[in-house]
Structures are given as structure tokens and as C-alpha cells.
Enzyme design. Structure first.
Site, PDB file in Angstrom:
ATOM      1  N   LYS A  94       0.723  -1.331   0.014  1.00  0.00           N
ATOM      2  CA  LYS A  94       0.044   0.010  -0.016  1.00  0.00           C
ATOM      3  C   LYS A  94       0.686   1.236   0.058  1.00  0.00           C
ATOM      4  O   LYS A  94       0.420   2.318  -0.456  1.00  0.00           O
ATOM      5  CB  LYS A  94      -1.122   0.027   1.134  1.00  0.00           C
ATOM      6  CG  LYS A  94      -2.127  -1.024   1.204  1.00  0.00           C
ATOM      7  CD  LYS A  94      -3.069  -0.715   0.364  1.00  0.00           C
ATOM      8  CE  LYS A  94      -4.057  -1.863   0.398  1.00  0.00           C
ATOM      9  NZ  LYS A  94      -5.254  -1.634  -0.830  1.00  0.00           N
ATOM     10  N   GLU A 116      -9.579   6.039   3.304  1.00  0.00           N
ATOM     11  CA  GLU A 116     -10.404   4.864   3.933  1.00  0.00           C
ATOM     12  C   GLU A 116      -9.627   3.859   3.871  1.00  0.00           C
ATOM     13  O   GLU A 116      -8.603   3.617   3.513  1.00  0.00           O
ATOM     14  CB  GLU A 116     -11.659   4.614   2.886  1.00  0.00           C
ATOM     15  CG  GLU A 116     -11.282   3.693   1.979  1.00  0.00           C
ATOM     16  CD  GLU A 116     -10.243   3.943   0.922  1.00  0.00           C
ATOM     17  OE1 GLU A 116     -10.102   5.329   0.658  1.00  0.00           O
ATOM     18  OE2 GLU A 116      -9.572   3.189   0.030  1.00  0.00           O
ATOM     19  N   SER A 386       1.531  -9.539  -0.760  1.00  0.00           N
ATOM     20  CA  SER A 386       1.242  -8.221  -0.552  1.00  0.00           C
ATOM     21  C   SER A 386       1.676  -7.456   0.723  1.00  0.00           C
ATOM     22  O   SER A 386       1.870  -6.297   0.960  1.00  0.00           O
ATOM     23  CB  SER A 386       0.063  -7.925  -1.066  1.00  0.00           C
ATOM     24  OG  SER A 386      -1.030  -8.714  -0.384  1.00  0.00           O
TER      25      SER A 386
END
Lengths: 409, 263
Positions: A94, A116, A386
Site C-alpha cells: 500500500k 479510507e 502483498s
């Protein structure tokens, strides 16, 4: 190596039939401003130099591709390589996108950031980038997710972000996005919205994908240089789909590389029990949610369905529009892994490699565990790992204890 | 077309269909029409109403929980059209229920139900080619929203694409009552006038006779939404129609204190 054409997207942000812009008119000026600012930044070598420098020195890129020898031998099939996005600063892919958009916001002169988060990984990445760049930060998070991911809530607050709980609807990611969009509609003149996945209205799906392309740019080069050839398959989990599109993108022209997205199969195939938008029965149908046209889990009256996944980050009723196109065209295939399979995969990877995956990533590992034994030992399977699993300790101890699995392992 | 503002300012009354239930919504709509509403905007409840504030969001959640569907709202529209042939009737929806039914089928059904127009919150002019074609084929008015943040080029496109009236959003933000009508509204309506001959209705935050009178200074109609929905929320179902009728009736009365509606 056979090649294919990279699917084009037109200026309205279409991916085949999907994507586009379906938002309240109030946001249109902001989206147009963002589109222009992003295009200018993307064309500016100075922007890329700053981003690349921070990705390298602050975030820890390039992340390695790691040959998971013991896992591969344990499964007895394809050689499994892990693309180690879990080693990045803040513990997940991210940060690639949060950093890119944070620099863009700063360039646009926006001092207030909203975002969010579901599992908290995007919230933590955004809070981190805001601290780094000196920007005010408000994170919207469903109250159910705050409960599931309390460690990440604490991390965000420690980093200086305000975390606002969202109690409406299912109190998960979808509802957090609704409230973030409400905030954006209200404060659009001063606020930048760092959307956390390859979702939403144009230009977000394209922009977020481009910030995550670095995953497959690196992986492709690493495979050619270190292994001598490309993998036979690339596997990634798909919630909104940002890590998957980043891991897939540069491989799309390589027709011999299978691209496999893994959705959350949850507790079962009935609507409300999973987040498998591409599942044939009980899956999604094309519709409009939160600014984009894509597959949406919904009832036959067009009301968006509730979802379930043991991992908060995959618990979303729609999916990035580029995945919808890749699904329809057959270039990528989409399967699902159940909660139980993801939990089992977490244990297996931890025990064989000493790597604790995020529950999201564990869905991709679960598919690798299923798939590898069906492949030859000369074949190569890349799993995009990830994120790391530290954030999931509470859930893991509860779920595995419930199964009596902790005692067994 | 029955979208017509007979007095100035006209009144558009927004109701979330099915809150508290479909029969009560019908009675409330009839009371609103009989007490001076020129147009009823019948809201299709949706699970994710991201342009709406907490009041309409709650109403939508209640109606969705009751299982109210787009087809129910169309049936209600037909009932209202039969009972009051001359009132303006507009369907208000987020896109997804419409997309699920199919744009072509929806436009045909809306016309068959007797609606005059349709307003889709998350449909912008750039994406609206098929929608506008189907609306035109069914002699329905597509009503687009204009926002204070819309630059002139967008206002021109919105003015050209709209029929019936243009919905001017009074302020940057989500729906919900507020103390005063923002100066944004007058400025926006002034800019819109350069691009359209259509009536301009102002919505978002209008909740008192003072607001309505203030809007009447520069626009053709006022849209009352959250204030009505909140009144329905706090009324017993059997009293909601009377309460709404009285409230609508009061909106064009001369306000006691004009200064309350500062611009």
C-alpha cells in the site's frame, strides 16, 4: 515469448466496458483537477525522481523475489517464488500508492488528506506518508474493521492521524469509502482523497495501478536476470485489486504467463458469505458502486450485498474495473480461497519458510498451495506476497484457537 | 409534461419511497401535493447513498431493510399519477438499481408509470449518452445536477442536457438541513441562467419558510428533502401525512422574520 497488446484505456478511464465516472456533480471539478495534475506529474521527470528516491530509500524498494524452497518441496510441484512486498516500510504494498498520491497532493497544494481503510494497511501507509510530508490526515474506517484491526488503529493514531469510525451499513470498507466520499464532497476545495485501491472514478483506477506497476516492473526484470526466464503463473489476492493489478500489469503482454487473481471465498458461496465478485454462481454482476462500473455483489434489485471475509482487506462488494476487463477477456482468471484455506495457508507458509503473510496475501498463498502440485517441477509460480501478518495476530489467535489448530501446529 | 412551477418559488418535495412504508409514502405525497408541492421527487432507496447526509441515509437504510425495490417505487409512482394527474412527478435514484433493471427497461417503465422526469445522483453528463437517448425516446425529462464547483463549461453541458428543470446544489456538500442558504447558491444560479432557459430549482439544506423565500429571490423553485424526511422520521406513521401537509403549506407563508434567512 509470445506477446499480446496491453489493453488500452481511453481518456474517460474505460477498461473495456468498465470504469468511467459515476459520481455526484460536486466531485467532477476535483476529478478533472486531479486528472490534470496527475498527468502533469506523470510527465515530469522530477516527480518520478522524487518518488523513486523515496521508494528506494524510505520504503525499501526493490523488494526481492524469494525462492520458497521448503514450501516448494513440501508441495512437490512448481517452484514458488514470493515477491516480497511484505518487506516494504509499513508492511504492505500500500505504501507505493500512498506515497505517490501523497507527493501528488503536496504538489497540488492540498494540506488536508482523507483516506479510507479496511484492514488498516492503506490507513497506516497514508498516515505514514502524511507524517513524512507534514500533511493533516483523517482516516475513515468501519467500526467492525476497527475492532478486527485494533493494532493498526493504534498505529495510525500514533502516526498523528485522526481515525473516524463508521457505524453505517456493514461497518466495513464499503461504508468507510462512502463516508470518505461524503467528506470529500463536503471539503473538496481543500482536501485530497488518497483512495486506497485501483477503484473509484477515473483517474483513480489508472493512477493507483500506475503507482503499483513497480511491482511487476521489478519482478519481470528480476525473473529475467536472476532466474533466466519469466514465471509460468503470477498469483495475487484481489480485494479492490491494487496489489494484483500492480503484480499483473507488466506481464499482460506475456501471453505465456498465467495471471490468477484470488478473491475471498469466505464461509461459503451464498451471497453475503464471501467477497468473490467473479464467482459464477452467487457472484457479482456488472453495476455501479462508488464511482465506477464493475462487477458488484448485489441482490436482484440492485442493492449492494454485504460481504464476508476473515481478512478485512478483501471484504469489499466491488472490484477494480481493470480486473473486470481482464476477467471478461480471459487474460486473467479469478478463483477464490475460503477463510479456512487462507488460515491454513498462513500456518503452512509460517512453518515452512518463517514468513507470516497478511491474511489477504494468505489467500494467494492458498491458491499457490492448491495449484503448485498440479504443475511440473520445472515450472515457476510467483506469489505476490502483498503484506505481512503482524496486524492479524489477534484474528489469527482467535480463529486458529477456535479450530484447535494452534495446539496442533 | 407536468413539471411546472405555478407559483414562485415552486416547491419540490423529496420523499424516500418506503420510509416508513409505501402506503404512508403515498399518503404523504398526496398531502404534499394537496398543500402546494408542485413536484414530488420520489427517492429510490439505495444501500450506499454516498451523496446523502445522515437523515436521508437512515431513511434509505430503513426502506432497504423493509425490502423496498425500484419496482415498488415505480408502482407507487403510477398510483400517484392516477390519483393526481397534474402534479410533477420525478424519480430520484442512484444508478445501480437502474443499471440492474437495465437502462432501457427502466426508462420505459418510468414512462409507463407516468413519471415526468428522472434524476440520477451519480450520472454525470459525460456518461449519459444512452440514458439521454432512452429518456428522449420515452418523452421523459432527464434532470441533471449542477454544483457550485462546476465550472462554466460543465454548467453549459448540464443546461443543454437537462429537461424539465435544472437542480442547483445550494452548497458544496451532502444533503441535510442547515441554518442559512449559502451565498454559493445565488452565485451558481446566476451562472446557470446564462446557459439555460429551463427553470432552476435549488436544493440541499432548505428547511424553513425563510429559506424558501430566500431561494425565491433568485431561483424558480426550492427543493425540500432532508427536512421532510426528518419530519417523517420523528412523526408517528399515521400522523406523518398531516404533519408534512402542514409543513408544506407553511413554506410559502410570509415568514415572521425575513432576516432569519440571510443570504
Amino acid at each position: 515469448m509470445a506477446t499480446m497488446t496491453i489493453p488500452a484505456h481511453d481518456l474517460k478511464g474505460r477498461f473495456g466496458a468498465y470504469g468511467g465516472r459515476y459520481v455526484p456533480e460536486t466531485l467532477m471539478a476535483a476529478l478533472e483537477e486531479l486528472e490534470a495534475a496527475y498527468a502533469a506529474a506523470d510527465a515530469d521527470p522530477g516527480f518520478h525522481a522524487e518518488l523513486d528516491g523515496l521508494l528506494r530509500n524510505y520504503c525499501g524498494r526493490p523488494t526481492p523475489i524469494y525462492f520458497a524452497k521448503r514450501l516448494s518441496e513440501h508441495l512437490g510441484g512448481a517452484k514458488i517464488y514470493l515477491k516480497r512486498e511484505d518487506l516494504l516500510h509499513t508492511g504492505a504494498h500500500k505504501i507505493n500508492n500512498a506515497l505517490g498520491q501523497g507527493l501528488l497532493a503536496k504538489r497540488m497544494g492540498k494540506q488536508r488528506i482523507i483516506a479510507e481503510t479496511g484492514a488498516g494497511q492503506h490507513g497506516v501507509a497514508t498516515a505514514t506518508v502524511c507524517a513524512l510530508l507534514g500533511l493533516e490526515c483523517v482516516i475513515y474506517m468501519g467500526e467492525e474493521d476497527m475492532r478486527r484491526q485494533e493494532l493498526n488503529v493504534y498505529r495510525m493514531r500514533l502516526l498523528g492521524a485522526e481515525v473516524r469510525g463508521v457505524a453505517s451499513g456493514s461497518a466495513t470498507l464499503k461504508d468507510a469509502i462512502n463516508d470518505a466520499m461524503r467528506d470529500w464532497v463536503t471539503n473538496v476545495r481543500t482536501t485530497y482523497y488518497i483512495l486506497g485501491s485501483a477503484l473509484g472514478a477515473h483517474p483513480y483506477p489508472t493512477m493507483v495501478r500506475n503507482f503499483h506497476r513497480v511491482i511487476s516492473i521489478e519482478a519481470r526484470r528480476q525473473f529475467l536476470e536472476e532466474v533466466g526466464r519469466l514465471p509460468d503463473a503470477v498469483v495475487a489476492c484481489v480485494g479492490g485489486g491494487s496489489n494484483a493489478i500492480g503484480a499483473f500489469y507488466e506481464f499482460i503482454p506475456d501471453a505465456n504467463v498465467r495471471l490468477i487473481g484470488v478473491e475471498a471465498g469466505g464461509r461459503g458461496t451464498a451471497l453475503g458469505e464471501h467477497a468473490a465478485r467473479f464467482q459464477r454462481v452467487g457472484g457479482g454482476v456488472p453495476g455501479v458502486l462508488q464511482g465506477t462500473y464493475s462487477y458488484v455483489l448485489q441482490n436482484d434489485a440492485g442493492q449492494v450485498s454485504s460481504t464476508h471475509s476473515v481478512s478485512a482487506g478483501l471484504d469489499y462488494a466491488s472490484v477494480g474495473p481493470e480486473h473486470a476487463m481482464l476477467h471478461d477477456s480471459g487474460r486473467a482468471s479469478y478463483v477464490s480461497a475460503t477463510d479456512a484455506a487462507a488460515l491454513a495457508a498462513t500456518v503452512t507458509l509460517s512453518r515452512t519458510e518463517g514468513i507470516l503473510p497478511a491474511l489477504e496475501s494468505a489467500h494467494a498463498v492458498a491458491e499457490a498451495i492448491r495449484l503448485a502440485p498440479t504443475m511440473g517441477t520445472d515450472q515457476i509460480l510467483m506469489v505476490n506476497l502483498s503484506g505481512r501478518g503482524d496486524k492479524d495476530m489477534g484474528i489469527l489467535s482467535r480463529e486458529l484457537d477456535l479450530q484447535g489448530a494452534t495446539a496442533k501446529i | 409534461m407536468a413539471i411546472e412551477f405555478r407559483t414562485k418559488p415552486g416547491i419540490v418535495a423529496y420523499l424516500t419511497a418506503g420510509d416508513p412504508d409505501l402506503n404512508t409514502t403515498r399518503d404523504i405525497a398526496l398531502a404534499a401535493i394537496d398543500n402546494g408541492a408542485d413536484v414530488i421527487e420520489l427517492g429510490v432507496p439505495f444501500s450506499d447513498p454516498l451523496a446523502d447526509g445522515p437523515v436521508i441515509q437512515r431513511a434509505s437504510e430503513r426502506a432497504v431493510a423493509r425490502g423496498v425495490r425500484l419496482t415498488d417505487v415505480l408502482a407507487l409512482a403510477k398510483e400517484l399519477r392516477t390519483a393526481r394527474p397534474n402534479c410533477g412527478l420525478v424519480l430520484f435514484s442512484y444508478l445501480n438499481p437502474v443499471v440492474r433493471m437495465g437502462m432501457k427497461a427502466f426508462c420505459a417503465a418510468a414512462a409507463e408509470a407516468g413519471a415526468d422526469g428522472v434524476l440520477l445522483t451519480d450520472m454525470i453528463v459525460e456518461e449519459a449518452d444512452e440514458y439521454r437517448a432512452e429518456m428522449a425516446a420515452n418523452n421523459l425529462a432527464p434532470i441533471f445536477l449542477a454544483a457550485p464547483t462546476s465550472p462554466d463549461a460543465r454548467l453549459k453541458a448540464i443546461g443543454e442536457a437537462s429537461r424539465g428543470f435544472v437542480y442547483a446544489i445550494s452548497r458544496v456538500g451532502i444533503t441535510g438541513a442547515q441554518q442559512t442558504i449559502a451565498a454559493d447558491a445565488a452565485e451558481l444560479v446566476g451562472r446557470l441562467r446564462r446557459f439555460t432557459q429551463l427553470p432552476i430549482a435549488v436544493g440541499f439544506g432548505i428547511s424553513t419558510p425563510e429559506h424558501v423565500q430566500a431561494v425565491g429571490q433568485f431561483a424558480d423553485a426550492a427543493i425540500i428533502g432532508s427536512a421532510l424526511v426528518a419530519l417523517i422520521e420523528r412523526s408517528a406513521p399515521e400522523e406523518a401525512a398531516t404533519a408534512v401537509g402542514r409543513f408544506i403549506g407553511s413554506l410559502r407563508a410570509n415568514p415572521a422574520s425575513p432576516a432569519a434567512g440571510t443570504l
